[in-house]
Design an enzyme around this catalytic site. Structure first.
Site, PDB file in Angstrom:
ATOM      1  CG  ASP A  81      -3.224  96.345  33.462  1.00  0.00           C
ATOM      2  OD1 ASP A  81      -3.708  97.490  33.378  1.00  0.00           O
ATOM      3  OD2 ASP A  81      -3.150  95.576  32.487  1.00  0.00           O
ATOM      4  CG  ASP A  82      -4.043 101.989  35.426  1.00  0.00           C
ATOM      5  OD1 ASP A  82      -3.183 102.664  35.989  1.00  0.00           O
ATOM      6  OD2 ASP A  82      -5.057 102.474  34.879  1.00  0.00           O
ATOM      7  NE  ARG A 101      -9.979 104.183  32.202  1.00  0.00           N
ATOM      8  CZ  ARG A 101      -9.008 103.365  32.568  1.00  0.00           C
ATOM      9  NH1 ARG A 101      -7.781 103.587  32.182  1.00  0.00           N
ATOM     10  NH2 ARG A 101      -9.257 102.310  33.293  1.00  0.00           N
ATOM     11  CD1 TRP A 122       1.440 102.786  24.057  1.00  0.00           C
ATOM     12  CD2 TRP A 122       3.659 102.785  24.347  1.00  0.00           C
ATOM     13  NE1 TRP A 122       1.899 104.041  23.733  1.00  0.00           N
ATOM     14  CE2 TRP A 122       3.267 104.069  23.893  1.00  0.00           C
ATOM     15  CE3 TRP A 122       5.018 102.552  24.585  1.00  0.00           C
ATOM     16  CZ2 TRP A 122       4.169 105.101  23.678  1.00  0.00           C
ATOM     17  CZ3 TRP A 122       5.915 103.590  24.362  1.00  0.00           C
ATOM     18  CH2 TRP A 122       5.485 104.846  23.921  1.00  0.00           C
ATOM     19  CG  ASP A 123      -4.064 100.922  27.887  1.00  0.00           C
ATOM     20  OD1 ASP A 123      -4.686 101.093  26.826  1.00  0.00           O
ATOM     21  OD2 ASP A 123      -4.568 100.379  28.892  1.00  0.00           O
ATOM     22  CG  ASN A 145      -7.094 103.342  28.439  1.00  0.00           C
ATOM     23  OD1 ASN A 145      -7.623 102.471  27.750  1.00  0.00           O
ATOM     24  ND2 ASN A 145      -6.308 103.060  29.452  1.00  0.00           N
ATOM     25  CB  CYS A 165      -3.301  97.944  25.308  1.00  0.00           C
ATOM     26  SG  CYS A 165      -4.847  97.969  26.219  1.00  0.00           S
ATOM     27  CG  ASP A 188     -10.456  96.942  27.826  1.00  0.00           C
ATOM     28  OD1 ASP A 188      -9.352  96.364  27.796  1.00  0.00           O
ATOM     29  OD2 ASP A 188     -10.574  98.147  28.118  1.00  0.00           O
TER      30      ASP A 188
HETATM   31  C1  GLA Z   1      -7.480  99.816  29.455  1.00  0.00           C
HETATM   32  C2  GLA Z   1      -6.940  98.473  29.016  1.00  0.00           C
HETATM   33  C3  GLA Z   1      -7.136  97.467  30.112  1.00  0.00           C
HETATM   34  C4  GLA Z   1      -6.455  97.940  31.382  1.00  0.00           C
HETATM   35  C5  GLA Z   1      -6.957  99.322  31.754  1.00  0.00           C
HETATM   36  C6  GLA Z   1      -6.157  99.897  32.899  1.00  0.00           C
HETATM   37  O1  GLA Z   1      -8.858  99.795  29.553  1.00  0.00           O
HETATM   38  O2  GLA Z   1      -7.535  98.059  27.831  1.00  0.00           O
HETATM   39  O3  GLA Z   1      -6.644  96.209  29.727  1.00  0.00           O
HETATM   40  O4  GLA Z   1      -5.064  97.952  31.172  1.00  0.00           O
HETATM   41  O5  GLA Z   1      -6.870 100.229  30.669  1.00  0.00           O
HETATM   42  O6  GLA Z   1      -6.597 101.143  33.265  1.00  0.00           O
END
Ligand code: GLA
Length: 699
Positions: free
Chosen positions: A328-329, A405, A439-440, A442, A485, A507
């Site tokens: 992930d991130d 964010r 693919w997020d 946010n 996402c 989340d």
């Molecule tokens: C979002 C996604 C999470 C994670 C974070 C990473 O909040 O929904 O699942 O991937 O970003 O920063």
């Protein structure tokens, strides 16, 4: 199937019929499938296919534009009706696909030569009808388009409206209210379909329920207006909020596709919507494939990881039977928290132990597939990208942009920015040889601006840019499994699902909270698209604890994953997870592709997934609350064959009994194992959950 008889046109799906009268632009009927009677004999109730100023209809209009002479009125008269064998594509926008016929209706305003086209597609194997519209400027001067809704459905009678609303970590909570007299609006103004109000809505009365959705990921608007004349008008389309589109001479504006469906009740509507999404929206390699059990490191490590940590989690994932490891991130630039590096999609060699390619190879050498997280539409001010191209960011000149964010958005309406995103994200996927991409997205939009882009066109131009980019990237990697996402499930909509075969539902991974989120999602979307993970306890979002069994049972409603540091669990817990994964894999076809129904009782909630032949089913029943003296919880199952006998067993237990499908569906049965008084006395406040396995008994 579409049959034309003069001006009367009948669109049939297996279970529904829509009757249109083309010359007067009316719906004569939409609902349960009609027999062979004369459709021309259906009396008109004045239900229009579209509406605009210039008549004595003062309900909200589906079309609103300002012509060059400054007037708003138009007199759109019937021009022609055609049945097309091929469903036309909508340029720049995703839409549903599949075999079926499309009705094209054309209406022209003689004074200005402006034409409105309406499209209705009846697929060969779906009860959902796809509807879209297009406005062509045949005038000699530009026109300002203020609104073009994709769908108008006029109804008579009183209705309630069901919407799916929420926020971050509480997506798609079901709300139902009386439509009343006046206008009810469900919409998004934040630039994406949003956590706040999903575009899927239902309009219900005692005879049945209409479901509506939009194949679009940006600002949407659904209005339900009950006029004083007893008519209820439903409009679905792009939100006209801050929308003002200059339509040049000779050009067309395409509204995104909307979909509608009628069913006798919400369970039937969901099944029809699920079948439609699975067959006509989701596409590509993963459409009918069983989805892998994944382990994602996000809640396990957040930004704090190195190669050794990642590989230890991957090794534990492999040992437990998982199939895909997702990084992930935090793997790129110098990103150690959420304040930097978005846009710098190059490897942090230190954290990944030599870069993505070498990490991915090591993960694959363990026998796992490799997946990667990206958030392509964003930019951090602390990034090389921002330092080199501050003008790539979406911000108004001379103003301080709003950070959400700690990040800004890219100006995806700009083709140079789109090309940058395509290039860099393709490179990430190619160099890691990723099997899966998350693919997020946010944050919402605040400082909508792009040089040379009129403000009233910005939101939609962003969407066109976004679709161009995802289309190019997903086409370039047809075998990669893409999961969408947006801070959880904020952009879970039909537009996204045309590119991403699955979506991270929320989340919020707390089992109790997930029940409502998943249940709300399931009204309009199938379980095949819902990412659902087991996470650690106490839960990171709520602080609550639930048994591992309960967390697994709840996650089985969707696509199973684990999102925790497996290396921190005890031997027993890891063994339990291994047995969960092995059970899930054995029953995955049924769980992911069976007919899904929501189960609801007093203090209980859950789901049942039934195989297409109704010979097998898995039900999860959760007891949400318990008070001393409460009677044993009861539940009615759904979707079974009433004439069949089922052997019912508890997954973790030795109770087995043979019960008729009719009894299971019609009697309130106190199912065993769910409740035991001794356990209840020790109740910690978590949910009590049981999974039941049903197999048809051969007689
Ligand atoms: C979002 C996604 C999470 C994670 C974070 C990473 O909040 O929904 O699942 O991937 O970003 O920063």
């Amino acid at each position: 199937m579409i049959k034309k008889k003069g001006q009367y046109i009948r669109l049939d799906t297996a279970a529904t019929t829509l009757v249109i009268r083309a010359d007067t632009a009316e719906y004569l009927y939409y609902g349960q499938r009609l027999g062979g009677g004369d459709i021309a004999a259906i009396p008109s109730a004045g239900k229009k296919l579209f509406s605009c100023p210039g008549t004595n209809d003062y309900t909200e209009y589906s079309l609103l534009f300002e012509s060059a002479d400054g007037g708003f009125a138009a007199d759109l008269q019937f021009s022609k009706a055609r049945v097309l064998a091929e469903k036309p594509e909508i340029p720049g926008l995703p839409s549903s696909y599949g075999d079926g016929k499309t009705l094209e209706l054309k209406y022209v305003d003689a004074a200005s030569r402006l034409s409105l086209f309406l499209y209705y597609t009846a697929f060969d194997n779906s009860d959902v009808i796809a509807v879209s519209s297009k406005l062509v400027n045949g005038t000699r001067k530009p026109v300002r388009l203020r609104r073009l809704m994709s769908l108008q459905l006029d109804l008579t009678g009183d209705y309630s409206v069901v919407t799916f609303d929420g926020g971050w970590a509480r997506e798609r909570q079901r709300h139902e209210r009386d439509a009343g007299c006046g206008i009810f609006v469900n919409d998004s103004k934040s630039g994406y379909s949003s956590h706040a109000h999903n575009p899927f809505i239902e309009v219900k009365n005692e005879y049945g329920v209409y479901g509506f959705n939009l194949v679009y990921s940006g600002n949407h608007k659904e209005t339900v207006e009950r006029g004083t004349d007893g008519r209820t008008r439903v409009l679905v389309g792009i939100n006209d909020y801050m929308f003002d589109w200059a339509l040049p001479v000779g050009e067309s504006f395409y509204a995104p596709e909307a979909v509608m469906c009628w069913a006798p009740d919400e369970d039937a509507l969901s099944l029809r919507m699920h079948a439609f999404v699975g067959e006509h929206i989701v596409r590509g390699k993963w459409k009918r494939r069983e989805r892998p059990v994944l382990v994602n490191n996000w809640e396990g490590t957040y930004f704090d990881f190195n190669e050794e940590k990642l590989l230890s989690i991957a090794a534990a994932a492999k040992e437990a039977g998982a199939e895909l490891f997702v990084l992930d991130d935090g793997w790129f630039g110098h990103r150690n928290d959420d304040t930097s590096s978005l846009g710098d999609w190059y490897d942090n060699v230190e954290k990944t132990g030599g870069g993505l390619a070498s990490l991915a190879d090591k993960v694959r050498a363990m026998g796992l597939s490799f997946g990667i997280w990206v958030e392509p539409e964003m930019i951090s001010e602390d990034s090389d990208l921002y330092r080199a191209h501050p003008n790539y960011a979406m911000k108004l000149p001379g103003r301080k942009p709003v950070r959400l964010r700690n990040q800004l958005m890219l100006n995806m309406a700009d083709e140079r920015v789109q090309n940058f995103v395509v290039r860099t994200i393709c490179d990430v996927i190619a160099r890691s040889n990723a099997d899966y991409v998350k693919w997020d997205f946010n944050r919402s939009m605040t400082d909508c601006y792009g040089k040379g882009i009129p403000a009233g066109e910005y939101f939609h131009r962003y969407m066109l840019g976004y679709y161009r980019v995802v289309c190019k990237i997903t086409k370039r990697f047809p075998f990669v499994l893409f999961e969408g996402c947006a801070g959880g499930g904020g952009r879970l909509d039909l537009g996204s699902l045309c590119f991403f075969s699955q979506y991270w539902t929320s989340d919020n991974t707390d089992a109790r909270e997930r029940i409502a989120i998943q249940s709300g999602t399931s009204y309009g979307y199938p379980q095949t698209v819902m990412g659902a993970h087991v996470s650690a306890c106490p839960n990171h979002q709520t602080g609550a604890s639930n048994s591992l069994e309960a967390r697994f049972n709840v996650a089985c409603e969707g696509l199973l994953g684990y999102e925790l540091d497996l290396t921190k669990l005890s031997e027993e817990e890891r063994a339990e997870i291994a047995s969960q994964i092995s059970f899930y894999k054995e029953n995955r076809k049924l769980l992911q592709f069976g007919d899904h129904y929501r189960l609801q009782g007093k203090n209980t909630a859950g789901f049942i997934t039934v195989s297409k032949d109704r010979n097998g089913a898995i039900a999860v029943v959760n007891l949400l609350e318990w008070h001393p003296g409460d009677p044993a919880p009861c539940i009615r199952l759904k979707g079974l064959n009433p004439a069949a006998n089922y052997e019912v067993s508890v997954r973790e237990g030795d109770w087995v009994r043979c019960i008729g499908g009719d009894v299971l569906m019609q009697a309130d049965i106190p199912l065993p194992g769910l409740f035991d008084f001794e356990a209840a006395k020790r109740w910690s406040g978590g949910i009590m959950s049981r999974m039941y396995i049903l197999r048809r008994q051969r007689s």
